[in-house]
Design a protein around this motif. Sequence first.
Motif: not given
Length: 157
Positions: A59-60, A85-93
Motif C-alpha cells: 500500500l502507498f 506502475r502508472k495508475n497502480a493501486k499498490v506498489q512493488q519492491a
Amino acid sequence: MTGSGDSKCFVIHFYSAEARNACIGASHQQFPDLIFHAHDPRQLWSNEDLRAIQITDILFFLNKDNLLSYFKKFGNITSCQVYSRKNAKVQQARIVYDSPQSIACFNSQWAVYYFSTYLRVTPCYHTVDQKASRHEFVATLTQLPPNTKDINLAPLT
C-alpha cells in the motif's frame, strides 16, 4: 544478448527444433571455445536473482524505509527498489540480499503480515509457472461488516 563479461549470453530463437539441434550438434570452427546448448531460462538467472525477492501488494502509505526496517530481519540487504506502475493501486519492491540463504524461507512462506496488511513475497529466481501457482487459488470476501480488519479474519485463513 544479455549479461557482460564472463556471464555474457546470446539467446538464439529458431523456427524449429531440428534447426536448433543442428546448431547445437554442429562444430563451429569460427567459435571453437563457445559452448552451444539447448535454452533453459534458469541458466539466465543472474547471481542477483538468486538473492532477491519481489514484494507486491504494498500500500502507498508504506515506503522504502518501512520495507527495509522489516525485511532486514531476514539478512543483510544490499539494495531495495520500490516502484509502481502508472495508475497502480499498490506498489512493488525488489530487495536484494547478500546471501541466497536470506530468501530461502520464501519458498514456502508466500506472504508477510506488516502494518496491518499482507505483502506477497516471491523469490526472483522462481519460474513463470512457480509464480503463477501463487495466484492460482484466490478467494474474495465481500459484504464485510463495517470496521472489519484483516486481522479479524485471520482464523479463516
